[in-house]
Design an enzyme around this catalytic site. Structure first.
Site, PDB file in Angstrom:
ATOM      1  N   GLN A 135      42.177  30.696  45.565  1.00  0.00           N
ATOM      2  CA  GLN A 135      41.544  31.911  46.081  1.00  0.00           C
ATOM      3  C   GLN A 135      40.334  31.584  46.944  1.00  0.00           C
ATOM      4  O   GLN A 135      39.633  32.477  47.402  1.00  0.00           O
ATOM      5  CB  GLN A 135      41.119  32.803  44.910  1.00  0.00           C
ATOM      6  CG  GLN A 135      42.302  33.317  44.113  1.00  0.00           C
ATOM      7  CD  GLN A 135      41.917  33.879  42.759  1.00  0.00           C
ATOM      8  OE1 GLN A 135      40.754  33.830  42.349  1.00  0.00           O
ATOM      9  NE2 GLN A 135      42.885  34.419  42.058  1.00  0.00           N
ATOM     10  N   HIS A 201      38.601  32.747  41.253  1.00  0.00           N
ATOM     11  CA  HIS A 201      37.519  33.688  40.909  1.00  0.00           C
ATOM     12  C   HIS A 201      36.184  33.358  41.588  1.00  0.00           C
ATOM     13  O   HIS A 201      35.153  33.257  40.917  1.00  0.00           O
ATOM     14  CB  HIS A 201      37.348  33.779  39.385  1.00  0.00           C
ATOM     15  CG  HIS A 201      38.517  34.398  38.682  1.00  0.00           C
ATOM     16  ND1 HIS A 201      38.428  34.947  37.430  1.00  0.00           N
ATOM     17  CD2 HIS A 201      39.813  34.571  39.062  1.00  0.00           C
ATOM     18  CE1 HIS A 201      39.621  35.419  37.055  1.00  0.00           C
ATOM     19  NE2 HIS A 201      40.471  35.191  38.037  1.00  0.00           N
ATOM     20  N   GLU A 297      38.774  47.233  36.882  1.00  0.00           N
ATOM     21  CA  GLU A 297      37.810  48.285  36.564  1.00  0.00           C
ATOM     22  C   GLU A 297      36.788  48.550  37.658  1.00  0.00           C
ATOM     23  O   GLU A 297      36.405  47.661  38.422  1.00  0.00           O
ATOM     24  CB  GLU A 297      37.071  47.951  35.257  1.00  0.00           C
ATOM     25  CG  GLU A 297      36.285  46.652  35.294  1.00  0.00           C
ATOM     26  CD  GLU A 297      35.586  46.354  33.965  1.00  0.00           C
ATOM     27  OE1 GLU A 297      36.254  46.396  32.920  1.00  0.00           O
ATOM     28  OE2 GLU A 297      34.381  46.084  33.988  1.00  0.00           O
ATOM     29  N   TYR A 318      46.395  37.329  30.937  1.00  0.00           N
ATOM     30  CA  TYR A 318      47.587  37.211  31.780  1.00  0.00           C
ATOM     31  C   TYR A 318      48.649  36.356  31.096  1.00  0.00           C
ATOM     32  O   TYR A 318      49.835  36.589  31.252  1.00  0.00           O
ATOM     33  CB  TYR A 318      47.235  36.693  33.175  1.00  0.00           C
ATOM     34  CG  TYR A 318      46.963  37.853  34.096  1.00  0.00           C
ATOM     35  CD1 TYR A 318      48.014  38.508  34.715  1.00  0.00           C
ATOM     36  CD2 TYR A 318      45.673  38.337  34.294  1.00  0.00           C
ATOM     37  CE1 TYR A 318      47.799  39.623  35.519  1.00  0.00           C
ATOM     38  CE2 TYR A 318      45.442  39.439  35.085  1.00  0.00           C
ATOM     39  CZ  TYR A 318      46.513  40.075  35.705  1.00  0.00           C
ATOM     40  OH  TYR A 318      46.297  41.177  36.478  1.00  0.00           O
TER      41      TYR A 318
HETATM   42 CA   LIG Z   1      33.524  45.294  32.130  1.00  0.00          CA
END
Ligand SMILES: [Ca+2]
Length: 430
Positions: A135, A201, A297, A318
């Site tokens: 990533q 990440h 979220e 995951y």
């Molecule tokens: Ca949170």
């Protein structure tokens, strides 16, 4: 199969399967649409969730009503999708220059200047090297609030460090446009510490506050060593940090002067943020995190607050199994405003304030990287009250969304993520 998504990595294999499941799901959505046409929209909308797929974690319950599964609200706004640029390699971020041109980053490490006519420059020279793995790479780019005077830009990237480790870093420089565009005086103003050996990440989105400070929205580096630091205050992993544009630390940061706490920290307990924007009315920082499977979220990132990761989280690992202690709430930790289960793989967000689409004013648009769609959210204050999925039938191929921005013309611009990525523009249907 779509639930195999793990925010941006190695799922070529599932794309085909996912496209097929979308086609199946499409039939259900159309069927629902047929019912809605004869029924009061409000009634119908209260009954059906927008995403027909099963939940990733069917056992979890929201902490408050409306925290997930907002009802579908079709806006029935007619628009055309125009391809502005094509042939971009994994484009990540777009920024609009005052002269009508645009800056676009390509994750492998190239920054491009693109004309309003779609003409793409050679890569801008003068940027430091990046780790273009997983990533990682060249990520977000933003203009200085006083760009018209100082031509200064900021970008975040995955920085290769000695010993095979890396981190998320932020640099600034002065853009000199022309036949051979370049950045002068490039300088790294921030390094996430500690550096770790991971290609996942990194976050990262850069957002200027109204006071001119810069929020760096980061990730936890995915590996356990990083994840566990999201709650450690002597680490910058899993944090949103707030810095001045020269890299110094604002005196009113929440932890300035506290022993053992990094003064850069604004908020903590974050997993992996690839979407963030300033709310146009309140001026607060909103951010969207790639969560676990069943736990993407939305948060309002407030000064000094703990957003819970990895102590509390919606969703499951995951790889399967509960997160940490398998709890979704704890005193002293903030609840998300909203979460998605099943996940969308959020990347890129913006609040629509333009005049081209009056029906969408005040809506929040989010790039669905896993779902290959553009998510439109209707808000009442800080509550999500309705959701719609756009661009699901994108032609000529279904693509993952990486960034979404409002252009100076009030159009909605979307970057698609692939080896042949595009910049798209949504405009009212002619
Ligand atoms: Ca949170």
């Amino acid at each position: 199969m779509a639930s195999s998504y793990s925010d941006g990595m190695g799922f070529k294999a599932i794309v085909g399967v996912f496209a097929a499941s979308l086609a199946t799901a499409g039939a259900g959505v159309l069927g629902f649409g047929g019912v809605a046409a004869d029924a009061p929209l409000e009634n119908a909308a209260q009954q059906a969730p927008v995403d027909p797929r099963p939940a990733n974690d069917p056992n979890q319950k929201p902490a408050s009503p409306g925290q997930t599964d907002a009802p579908e609200r079709k806006s029935n706004v007619a628009f055309d999708v125009v391809t502005v640029v094509e042939g971009l390699v994994n484009p990540w971020s777009v920024a609009f220059l005052p002269n009508g041109k645009m800056l676009i980053t390509e994750r492998p490490g190239r920054l491009r200047v693109v004309g309003a006519d779609g003409k793409m420059s050679e890569p801008v020279t003068g940027l430091p090297a990046v780790v273009a793995q997983g990533q990682g790479g060249l990520l977000d780019v933003v203009l200085d609030p006083a760009y018209a005077k100082n031509n200064t830009i900021y970008w975040c990237y995955s920085d290769p460090r000695e010993g095979g480790v890396n981190n998320t870093a932020v640099a600034r420089g002065v853009l000199v446009d022309g036949d051979a565009p370049r950045v002068d005086q490039a300088k790294t103003i921030y390094q996430q510490a500690p550096s770790l050996k991971s290609n996942l990440h990194f976050g990262c989105r850069l957002v200027f506050g109204r006071d001119g400070t810069l929020f760096v929205n980061q990730g936890d580096r995915s590996i356990t060593e990083g994840r566990m630091q999201a709650q450690k205050m002597d680490s910058l992993i899993g944090k949103i940090v707030r810095i001045n544009t020269d890299g110094s630390i604002p005196k009113d940061n929440p932890f300035v002067g506290k022993d053992g706490v990094r003064p850069e920290i604004w908020s903590f307990g974050h997993r992996n943020i690839q979407a963030a924007a300033l709310h146009p009315t309140t001026g607060e920082l909103w951010e969207i995190e790639h969560g676990t499977r069943g736990g993407d979220e939305i948060n309002v990132a407030r000064k000094g607050k703990d957003y819970g990761w990895p102590t509390i989280a919606y969703g499951v690992e995951y790889r399967g199994g509960p997160i940490t202690g398998g709890i979704q709430a704890q005193a002293g930790m903030e609840q998300p405003l909203y979460y998605w289960d099943p996940v969308i793989g959020p990347s890129g967000m913006m609040f629509y304030t333009g005049s081209l689409f009056p029906a969408w004013k005040g809506n929040l648009f989010v790039g669905g990287h896993a779902t290959s769609d553009l998510v439109r959210l209707e808000l009442e204050g800080d509550k999500v009250v309705g959701e719609e999925r756009l661009l699901k039938d994108l032609q000529p191929k279904v693509e993952r969304m990486r960034d979404v921005r409002q252009g100076p013309d009030g159009a909605i611009y979307v970057l698609t993520d692939s080896a042949t990525g595009r910049l798209l523009k949504l405009v009212p249907k002619k």
